[in-house]
Design a protein around this motif. Structure first.
Motif, PDB file in Angstrom:
ATOM      1  N   MET A  22       0.833  -1.206   0.000  1.00 39.29           N
ATOM      2  CA  MET A  22       0.000   0.000   0.000  1.00 39.29           C
ATOM      3  C   MET A  22       0.868   1.256   0.000  1.00 39.29           C
ATOM      4  O   MET A  22       0.578   2.218  -0.693  1.00 39.29           O
ATOM      5  CB  MET A  22      -0.919   0.007   1.220  1.00 39.29           C
ATOM      6  CG  MET A  22      -1.996  -1.049   1.145  1.00 39.29           C
ATOM      7  SD  MET A  22      -3.209  -1.051   2.471  1.00 39.29           S
ATOM      8  CE  MET A  22      -2.413  -0.395   3.867  1.00 39.29           C
ATOM      9  N   ALA A  23       1.936   1.249   0.805  1.00 35.08           N
ATOM     10  CA  ALA A  23       2.769   2.441   0.926  1.00 35.08           C
ATOM     11  C   ALA A  23       3.568   2.711  -0.348  1.00 35.08           C
ATOM     12  O   ALA A  23       3.853   3.854  -0.660  1.00 35.08           O
ATOM     13  CB  ALA A  23       3.728   2.286   2.110  1.00 35.08           C
ATOM     14  N   GLN A  24       3.926   1.655  -1.073  1.00 35.87           N
ATOM     15  CA  GLN A  24       4.759   1.821  -2.245  1.00 35.87           C
ATOM     16  C   GLN A  24       3.957   2.251  -3.472  1.00 35.87           C
ATOM     17  O   GLN A  24       4.526   2.680  -4.456  1.00 35.87           O
ATOM     18  CB  GLN A  24       5.478   0.507  -2.560  1.00 35.87           C
ATOM     19  CG  GLN A  24       6.360   0.012  -1.453  1.00 35.87           C
ATOM     20  CD  GLN A  24       7.646   0.782  -1.309  1.00 35.87           C
ATOM     21  OE1 GLN A  24       8.099   1.410  -2.237  1.00 35.87           O
ATOM     22  NE2 GLN A  24       8.234   0.750  -0.135  1.00 35.87           N
ATOM     23  N   SER A  25       2.635   2.120  -3.447  1.00 36.27           N
ATOM     24  CA  SER A  25       1.857   2.453  -4.628  1.00 36.27           C
ATOM     25  C   SER A  25       1.720   3.963  -4.758  1.00 36.27           C
ATOM     26  O   SER A  25       1.457   4.662  -3.793  1.00 36.27           O
ATOM     27  CB  SER A  25       0.489   1.770  -4.580  1.00 36.27           C
ATOM     28  OG  SER A  25      -0.239   2.223  -3.473  1.00 36.27           O
ATOM     29  N   LYS A  26       1.913   4.410  -5.972  1.00 36.95           N
ATOM     30  CA  LYS A  26       1.874   5.837  -6.263  1.00 36.95           C
ATOM     31  C   LYS A  26       0.428   6.337  -6.207  1.00 36.95           C
ATOM     32  O   LYS A  26      -0.477   5.684  -6.718  1.00 36.95           O
ATOM     33  CB  LYS A  26       2.447   6.067  -7.663  1.00 36.95           C
ATOM     34  CG  LYS A  26       2.559   7.502  -8.052  1.00 36.95           C
ATOM     35  CD  LYS A  26       3.229   7.606  -9.411  1.00 36.95           C
ATOM     36  CE  LYS A  26       3.337   9.048  -9.864  1.00 36.95           C
ATOM     37  NZ  LYS A  26       4.032   9.128 -11.140  1.00 36.95           N
ATOM     38  N   PRO A  27       0.210   7.501  -5.605  1.00 32.18           N
ATOM     39  CA  PRO A  27      -1.145   8.058  -5.596  1.00 32.18           C
ATOM     40  C   PRO A  27      -1.618   8.341  -7.029  1.00 32.18           C
ATOM     41  O   PRO A  27      -0.821   8.509  -7.945  1.00 32.18           O
ATOM     42  CB  PRO A  27      -0.988   9.369  -4.823  1.00 32.18           C
ATOM     43  CG  PRO A  27       0.280   9.233  -4.067  1.00 32.18           C
ATOM     44  CD  PRO A  27       1.153   8.321  -4.873  1.00 32.18           C
ATOM     45  N   ILE A  28      -2.921   8.409  -7.192  1.00 30.98           N
ATOM     46  CA  ILE A  28      -3.519   8.665  -8.501  1.00 30.98           C
ATOM     47  C   ILE A  28      -3.784  10.163  -8.630  1.00 30.98           C
ATOM     48  O   ILE A  28      -4.308  10.783  -7.712  1.00 30.98           O
ATOM     49  CB  ILE A  28      -4.862   7.908  -8.632  1.00 30.98           C
ATOM     50  CG1 ILE A  28      -4.660   6.460  -8.247  1.00 30.98           C
ATOM     51  CG2 ILE A  28      -5.480   8.140  -9.992  1.00 30.98           C
ATOM     52  CD1 ILE A  28      -4.435   5.488  -9.318  1.00 30.98           C
ATOM     53  N   ALA A  29      -3.414  10.708  -9.767  1.00 32.06           N
ATOM     54  CA  ALA A  29      -3.646  12.128 -10.039  1.00 32.06           C
ATOM     55  C   ALA A  29      -4.727  12.252 -11.112  1.00 32.06           C
ATOM     56  O   ALA A  29      -4.581  11.732 -12.217  1.00 32.06           O
ATOM     57  CB  ALA A  29      -2.358  12.793 -10.509  1.00 32.06           C
ATOM     58  N   TYR A  30      -5.805  12.940 -10.775  1.00 35.83           N
ATOM     59  CA  TYR A  30      -6.891  13.174 -11.729  1.00 35.83           C
ATOM     60  C   TYR A  30      -6.772  14.603 -12.271  1.00 35.83           C
ATOM     61  O   TYR A  30      -6.647  15.554 -11.493  1.00 35.83           O
ATOM     62  CB  TYR A  30      -8.250  12.997 -11.042  1.00 35.83           C
ATOM     63  CG  TYR A  30      -9.409  13.341 -11.955  1.00 35.83           C
ATOM     64  CD1 TYR A  30      -9.799  12.461 -12.956  1.00 35.83           C
ATOM     65  CD2 TYR A  30     -10.085  14.549 -11.828  1.00 35.83           C
ATOM     66  CE1 TYR A  30     -10.853  12.772 -13.805  1.00 35.83           C
ATOM     67  CE2 TYR A  30     -11.134  14.868 -12.667  1.00 35.83           C
ATOM     68  CZ  TYR A  30     -11.515  13.987 -13.658  1.00 35.83           C
ATOM     69  OH  TYR A  30     -12.547  14.304 -14.503  1.00 35.83           O
ATOM     70  N   PRO A  31      -6.794  14.774 -13.589  1.00 32.10           N
ATOM     71  CA  PRO A  31      -6.673  16.111 -14.179  1.00 32.10           C
ATOM     72  C   PRO A  31      -7.957  16.938 -13.983  1.00 32.10           C
ATOM     73  O   PRO A  31      -8.799  17.021 -14.867  1.00 32.10           O
ATOM     74  CB  PRO A  31      -6.385  15.835 -15.653  1.00 32.10           C
ATOM     75  CG  PRO A  31      -6.956  14.473 -15.895  1.00 32.10           C
ATOM     76  CD  PRO A  31      -6.858  13.730 -14.603  1.00 32.10           C
ATOM     77  N   ALA A  32      -8.083  17.555 -12.817  1.00 33.50           N
ATOM     78  CA  ALA A  32      -9.310  18.257 -12.434  1.00 33.50           C
ATOM     79  C   ALA A  32      -9.592  19.497 -13.288  1.00 33.50           C
ATOM     80  O   ALA A  32     -10.723  19.950 -13.362  1.00 33.50           O
ATOM     81  CB  ALA A  32      -9.243  18.656 -10.964  1.00 33.50           C
ATOM     82  N   LYS A  33      -8.577  20.026 -13.934  1.00 32.09           N
ATOM     83  CA  LYS A  33      -8.767  21.229 -14.758  1.00 32.09           C
ATOM     84  C   LYS A  33      -8.671  20.908 -16.246  1.00 32.09           C
ATOM     85  O   LYS A  33      -8.355  21.775 -17.050  1.00 32.09           O
ATOM     86  CB  LYS A  33      -7.751  22.295 -14.363  1.00 32.09           C
ATOM     87  CG  LYS A  33      -7.967  22.804 -12.945  1.00 32.09           C
ATOM     88  CD  LYS A  33      -7.045  23.938 -12.613  1.00 32.09           C
ATOM     89  CE  LYS A  33      -7.334  24.441 -11.204  1.00 32.09           C
ATOM     90  NZ  LYS A  33      -6.422  25.499 -10.809  1.00 32.09           N
ATOM     91  N   GLY A  34      -8.928  19.651 -16.599  1.00 33.99           N
ATOM     92  CA  GLY A  34      -8.951  19.256 -18.001  1.00 33.99           C
ATOM     93  C   GLY A  34      -7.580  19.174 -18.659  1.00 33.99           C
ATOM     94  O   GLY A  34      -7.478  19.272 -19.888  1.00 33.99           O
ATOM     95  N   GLN A  35      -6.520  18.941 -17.902  1.00 31.64           N
ATOM     96  CA  GLN A  35      -5.187  18.840 -18.474  1.00 31.64           C
ATOM     97  C   GLN A  35      -5.126  17.643 -19.433  1.00 31.64           C
ATOM     98  O   GLN A  35      -5.738  16.611 -19.196  1.00 31.64           O
ATOM     99  CB  GLN A  35      -4.123  18.655 -17.370  1.00 31.64           C
ATOM    100  CG  GLN A  35      -4.004  19.816 -16.407  1.00 31.64           C
ATOM    101  CD  GLN A  35      -4.864  19.644 -15.148  1.00 31.64           C
ATOM    102  OE1 GLN A  35      -5.924  19.042 -15.189  1.00 31.64           O
ATOM    103  NE2 GLN A  35      -4.396  20.207 -14.042  1.00 31.64           N
ATOM    104  N   SER A  36      -4.385  17.815 -20.508  1.00 27.28           N
ATOM    105  CA  SER A  36      -4.215  16.746 -21.491  1.00 27.28           C
ATOM    106  C   SER A  36      -3.294  15.663 -20.916  1.00 27.28           C
ATOM    107  O   SER A  36      -2.538  15.923 -19.980  1.00 27.28           O
ATOM    108  CB  SER A  36      -3.602  17.298 -22.780  1.00 27.28           C
ATOM    109  OG  SER A  36      -2.259  17.671 -22.544  1.00 27.28           O
ATOM    110  N   PRO A  37      -3.326  14.454 -21.491  1.00 29.05           N
ATOM    111  CA  PRO A  37      -2.405  13.405 -21.037  1.00 29.05           C
ATOM    112  C   PRO A  37      -0.938  13.829 -21.160  1.00 29.05           C
ATOM    113  O   PRO A  37      -0.124  13.492 -20.303  1.00 29.05           O
ATOM    114  CB  PRO A  37      -2.719  12.221 -21.949  1.00 29.05           C
ATOM    115  CG  PRO A  37      -4.135  12.430 -22.373  1.00 29.05           C
ATOM    116  CD  PRO A  37      -4.296  13.925 -22.474  1.00 29.05           C
TER     117      PRO A  37
END
Length: 157
Positions: A22-37
């Motif tokens: 659990m500690a080693q897994s990277k947090p998930i980032a959601y593009p809340a302002k519509g950022q492109s991939p």
């Protein structure tokens, strides 16, 4: 009693491994302002560098750190010390029974086994400590990375 200690030790190791995953897994980032991939990838790289330079922790090396080594073999000096203590105690008991040499040999064997058990226990404790340090380092790094990504407009989970 030894079976209870063994079960407790196994439970601790399993819990540490689960927490490590659990500690080693990277947090998930959601593009809340519509950022492109592409923008998200660029921001992720920039935040990786920023978090690494500000924490001094590189997740690529922190999670791959080798476990501490206790010596040339399991039992560094614990087996020798156990054998010496066992031989001394066995010689005393053997002298009372009439054969100090036989008592010392039996005591040395028992002491070697006890020293080996002590060495294995110490090694497990060292590995557990190293694992906890790695988890703490990764947690620190990911908190910094998340702060950077949030500053760039991402929602972090």
């Amino acid at each position: 009693m030894n079976a209870t200690k063994l079960r407790a030790g196994c439970a601790i190791v399993i819990a540490v491994l689960a927490l490590d995953a659990m500690a080693q897994s990277k947090p998930i980032a959601y593009p809340a302002k519509g950022q492109s991939p592409q923008k998200q990838q660029s921001d992720d790289g920039a935040c990786y560098s920023w978090a690494k330079s500000n924490t001094g922790i590189d997740p690529a090396t922190a999670s791959a750190a080798p476990p501490p080594q206790g010596g040339p073999a399991v039992g560094g000096g614990e087996r020798v010390g156990g054998a010496a203590r066992g031989a001394a105690g066995g010689a005393v008991i053997g002298a009372i029974a009439g054969d100090a040499g036989k008592g010392a040999a039996i005591g040395a064997t028992a002491g070697t086994m006890a020293g080996g058990a002590r060495a294995r226990q110490n090694k497990r404790a060292q590995e557990s400590n190293a694992q906890a340090q790695s988890q703490n380092a990764m947690s620190t790094y990911y908190r910094a990375w998340a702060a950077c990504m949030q500053g760039r407009g991402y929602t972090i989970q």
